[in-house]
Design an enzyme around this catalytic site. Structure first.
Site, PDB file in Angstrom:
ATOM      1  N   CYS A 133    -100.382  -8.901 -54.390  1.00 15.60           N
ATOM      2  CA  CYS A 133    -100.218  -8.234 -53.098  1.00 15.60           C
ATOM      3  C   CYS A 133    -101.492  -7.523 -52.669  1.00 15.60           C
ATOM      4  O   CYS A 133    -101.841  -7.504 -51.490  1.00 15.60           O
ATOM      5  CB  CYS A 133     -99.050  -7.267 -53.157  1.00 15.60           C
ATOM      6  SG  CYS A 133     -99.216  -5.962 -54.410  1.00 15.60           S
ATOM      7  N   HIS A 305     -97.043  -1.428 -54.152  1.00 14.87           N
ATOM      8  CA  HIS A 305     -97.144  -2.696 -53.419  1.00 14.87           C
ATOM      9  C   HIS A 305     -98.136  -2.520 -52.279  1.00 14.87           C
ATOM     10  O   HIS A 305     -98.180  -1.466 -51.636  1.00 14.87           O
ATOM     11  CB  HIS A 305     -95.767  -3.066 -52.880  1.00 14.87           C
ATOM     12  CG  HIS A 305     -95.667  -4.412 -52.249  1.00 14.87           C
ATOM     13  ND1 HIS A 305     -96.210  -5.556 -52.805  1.00 14.87           N
ATOM     14  CD2 HIS A 305     -95.058  -4.814 -51.084  1.00 14.87           C
ATOM     15  CE1 HIS A 305     -95.932  -6.594 -52.036  1.00 14.87           C
ATOM     16  NE2 HIS A 305     -95.243  -6.166 -50.979  1.00 14.87           N
ATOM     17  N   ASN A 325     -95.387  -8.074 -44.619  1.00 14.94           N
ATOM     18  CA  ASN A 325     -95.248  -8.244 -46.061  1.00 14.94           C
ATOM     19  C   ASN A 325     -95.775  -9.623 -46.461  1.00 14.94           C
ATOM     20  O   ASN A 325     -96.141 -10.432 -45.606  1.00 14.94           O
ATOM     21  CB  ASN A 325     -93.779  -8.078 -46.467  1.00 14.94           C
ATOM     22  CG  ASN A 325     -93.618  -7.698 -47.928  1.00 14.94           C
ATOM     23  OD1 ASN A 325     -94.580  -7.674 -48.697  1.00 14.94           O
ATOM     24  ND2 ASN A 325     -92.393  -7.396 -48.334  1.00 14.94           N
TER      25      ASN A 325
END
EC number: 3.4.22.-
Length: 379
Positions: A133, A305, A325
């Site tokens: 990520c 994240h 995302n």
């Protein structure tokens, strides 16, 4: 004159009342505490609790985080590849100067609308079963900023694989990394192009296929039970990419910096230079997000994240950030999510990073660029 003065007073009074209402809303969430029993919930019990105890967002079982990983918490939380979501003391030494600009900040802002020529802003990628990520949030925002700095002339997708595999100072590849280090690597070493696995375009496309993250059966295969190993650093382009050599294909940054942990500072930077990489703490309930303005409601902390911030707004009196995302388009709101703005929800306003593309390298490329788009809806 008296009429103008009277109208001005009304406007000021309305503005103050609006701000007071907003602050009272934020105070409610700023000072809340999560019930100790709620913090231990998971699975269907957690989903039911979230949906019964607040009305800002809805939770729904996500296949990727239930049937695929099951009790394999190490693999599930391994997707959260940021160890420290807040900027370090060293990171705070070099902050964006846009915080000092005198800008009128609108009630809502969306990078997709503000820079409509930049296709990359709209794209949702898929990190697959890799804790990458930190790399995705970086190359996504860098790609957007290259387009914005070139006034829409350069449409590129920077390679998550190149950053993931070759930046040794960033961390541990598929086992996590540091967002700010990724932006510094862009300045020092540069990053080549590379699309998602399915489109297979650019110098170094992503090596891992998209997989099923979601609450209903999709056309993707189920995600692997374990995380993929970090790819080997290959300083060469794939064999069927003949446009340029690896070194010729690189794009560089001119600067990398943190952004002050202040709502207006973040908004000014976003309005001026485009999307940013942000990090936040992920709790069990977030995995089940299905839409609305997310606020942490229950479940345990899993890890950090990194994602891409593209805008903000207000929904029924609730201020939020709009975020992209990297769990594909079937998760959340077509791959995006909204999260409470103004209270540093889950640390999301404390780990914001960005940078500026190297303009001279962009100028030279504009003369030979043929507007080759490397985006593909089949993520």
């Amino acid at each position: 004159m008296k009429t103008l003065l009277f109208l001005s007073c009304i406007v000021v009074a309305a503005y103050c009342a609006c701000n007071d209402n907003l602050e009272s809303v934020l105070d409610k969430y700023r000072n809340r505490e999560i019930d100790s029993e709620a913090a231990e919930l998971d699975g269907d019990d957690l989903i039911d609790y979230v949906n019964e105890n607040q009305n800002l967002w809805t939770a729904k079982k996500q296949r990727r985080f239930s049937s695929v990983y099951g009790e394999n918490d190490k693999a599930k939380w391994g997707l959260m590849g940021v160890n420290h979501v807040r900027l370090s003391v060293k990171g705070k030494q070099h902050l964006s100067k846009t915080k000092d600009l005198d800008l009128d900040i609108p009630e809502s802002f969306d990078s997709r609308d503000n820079w409509p020529k930049c296709d990359s802003i709209k794209v949702i990628r898929d990190q697959s079963s890799c804790g990458s990520c930190w790399a995705f949030g970086a190359v996504e925002a860098m790609s957007d900023r290259i387009c914005i700095a070139s006034h829409g002339e350069l449409q590129v997708t920077l390679s998550a694989d190149d950053l993931l595999s070759c930046c040794k100072s960033c961390g541990f590849g598929c086992n996590g990394g540091d967002p700010l280090a990724a932006w510094r690597y862009w300045v020092k070493d540069g990053i080549v192009t590379g699309s998602n696995y399915t489109a297979n375009n650019g110098c170094k496309p992503y090596p891992f296929p998209p997989c099923e993250h979601h609450s209903k059966k999709t056309h993707f295969d189920p995600c692997p039970h374990d995380l993929y190993p970090t790819p080997k650093c290959e300083k060469k382009c794939v064999s069927d990419y003949t446009d340029k050599t690896y070194s010729e294909d690189k794009f560089f940054g001119a600067s990398a910096y943190g952004v002050k942990d202040d709502v207006e500072a973040i908004q000014k930077e976003l309005m001026t230079h485009g999307p940013l990489e942000i990090a936040f703490e992920v709790y069990e309930d977030f995995l089940n997000y299905d839409g609305g303005v997310y606020v942490h409601t229950g479940g345990k902390l899993g890890g950090g994240h990194a994602v891409k911030l593209i805008g903000w707004g207000i929904d029924d009196g609730i201020p939020y950030w709009t975020v992209a995302n990297s769990w594909n388009t079937d998760w959340g709101e077509d791959g995006f999510f909204r999260i409470l703005r103004g209270v540093d929800e889950c640390g999301i306003e404390s780990g914001v990073v960005g940078g500026i593309p190297k303009l001279n390298s962009l100028t030279s490329r504009l003369h030979r660029h043929h507007r080759r788009h490397v985006y593909d809806d089949n993520y």
